[in-house]
Structure formats: C-alpha cells, structure tokens
Design an enzyme around this catalytic site. Structure first.
Site, short mmCIF file in Angstrom:
data_model
loop_
_atom_site.label_atom_id
_atom_site.label_comp_id
_atom_site.label_asym_id
_atom_site.label_seq_id
_atom_site.Cartn_x
_atom_site.Cartn_y
_atom_site.Cartn_z
N TYR A 1 1.04 -1.59 0.75
CA TYR A 1 -0.20 0.28 -0.02
C TYR A 1 0.98 1.21 0.52
CZ TYR A 1 0.67 1.18 5.31
OH TYR A 1 1.78 1.34 5.86
N CYS A 2 0.25 2.41 -0.62
CA CYS A 2 0.76 3.18 -0.08
C CYS A 2 -0.09 4.68 0.29
CB CYS A 2 1.68 3.84 -2.00
SG CYS A 2 0.28 4.22 -2.85
N ASP A 3 -0.37 6.11 -0.04
CA ASP A 3 -1.29 6.97 0.16
C ASP A 3 -2.30 6.31 -0.05
OD1 ASP A 3 1.01 8.71 1.61
OD2 ASP A 3 0.89 9.73 -0.34
N LEU B 1 -3.30 3.46 2.56
CA LEU B 1 -4.06 4.49 3.79
C LEU B 1 -4.96 5.43 3.57
CD1 LEU B 1 -2.36 4.12 6.30
CD2 LEU B 1 -0.96 6.22 6.22
#
Length: 149
Positions: free
Chosen positions: A89-91, A119
């Site tokens: 995952y990232c932003d 996120l």
C-alpha cells in the site's frame, strides 16, 4: 427509441464474468479484509508500506513493515519469506507506489496483492494506525468497524 449507454458494450457471459471477477479479487485486497486478517493474526499476510520512511513514521497500518518501493532490489527482496502473501500500500488511489512495489515483488517471484485505496481508504474506514519506526501490533481493544457490504 433510446439506446442504452450501459448496453453499448454487451456484458460478458456469466462464466466469463465469474472468471474475470475472480481474477480481479486475486489482485486486490480491501481495507476491511486486510484489517480482519491482521486483527486475527493471520501470519501468511504481511502488509508492506511502500512509502518513504518519513511517511511510514508519521503513521502506518498497525503491523505493516516499511519497505519503500524505491529500495526494492533483488538483494533487498531476498530477505523476505516466500511463503507469505504481501499486501502493498501507499497513500491512496492517486499514488502508484503500491503498484511499483507489487510489481517488483511479483517480478522477484513473490505472491502479492495491492490494497485498494491505500492508507487513505484505511483511515476512511476507521482502522487503527501506528507511528514511529516499529511496525506495531493490532490493538487488542480495537474492534473492526462494520464494513456494511
């Protein structure tokens, strides 16, 4: 007679749709499903935060490890356990760091899924986060919010 915008491209057969949707679910996990597995301590699942160390320290999924996609190489990936499934995952949907990390993991022979919405969706769903350098663990008092679907 009005023509249908939806039916301009006819749907696939039920068998074709089932195969496509099964494959789509094999590529992605959503926040609620990941939270459920982390809360239950499912050891086969590892969440990987592909953002920078500074972003990870500011707030990350409880139990996630920091592994920025920019640092993923054959050498750095060699330390990972090949029996696990990694959820990157990232932003959020406007960032492709999780895709780059997932691609590097898959290219190195690891099983991987991407977290839908990153996120951002995790926080929108009200799941807990940890701060600092350590992955942290799932808070024992944290209840899973009702997914509603």
């Amino acid at each position: 007679m009005t023509s249908s915008a939806v039916l301009q491209f006819p749907p696939l057969s039920a068998d074709q749709s089932e195969a496509h949707l099964r494959q789509k679910l094999a590529w992605y996990a959503d926040a609620w499903d990941l939270a459920q597995d982390l809360a239950q301590g499912i050891e086969e699942i590892v969440a990987i935060d592909t953002r920078s160390p500074e972003q990870y320290q500011a707030g990350h999924i409880c139990g996630a490890v920091s592994f920025p996609h920019r640092t993923m190489t054959a050498e750095t990936l060699a330390a990972l356990d090949r029996s696990r499934v990694y959820v990157t995952y990232c932003d959020g949907i406007g960032c492709n760091g999780s895709t780059k990390g997932a691609w590097k993991l898959a290219a190195a022979g690891f099983q991987v899924k991407e977290l839908i919405g990153g996120l951002d969706f995790w926080l929108r769903d009200g799941h807990p986060v940890a701060t600092g350098d350590a992955p942290g663990s799932w808070p024992e008092a944290a209840a899973l919010p009702d997914c509603g679907c």
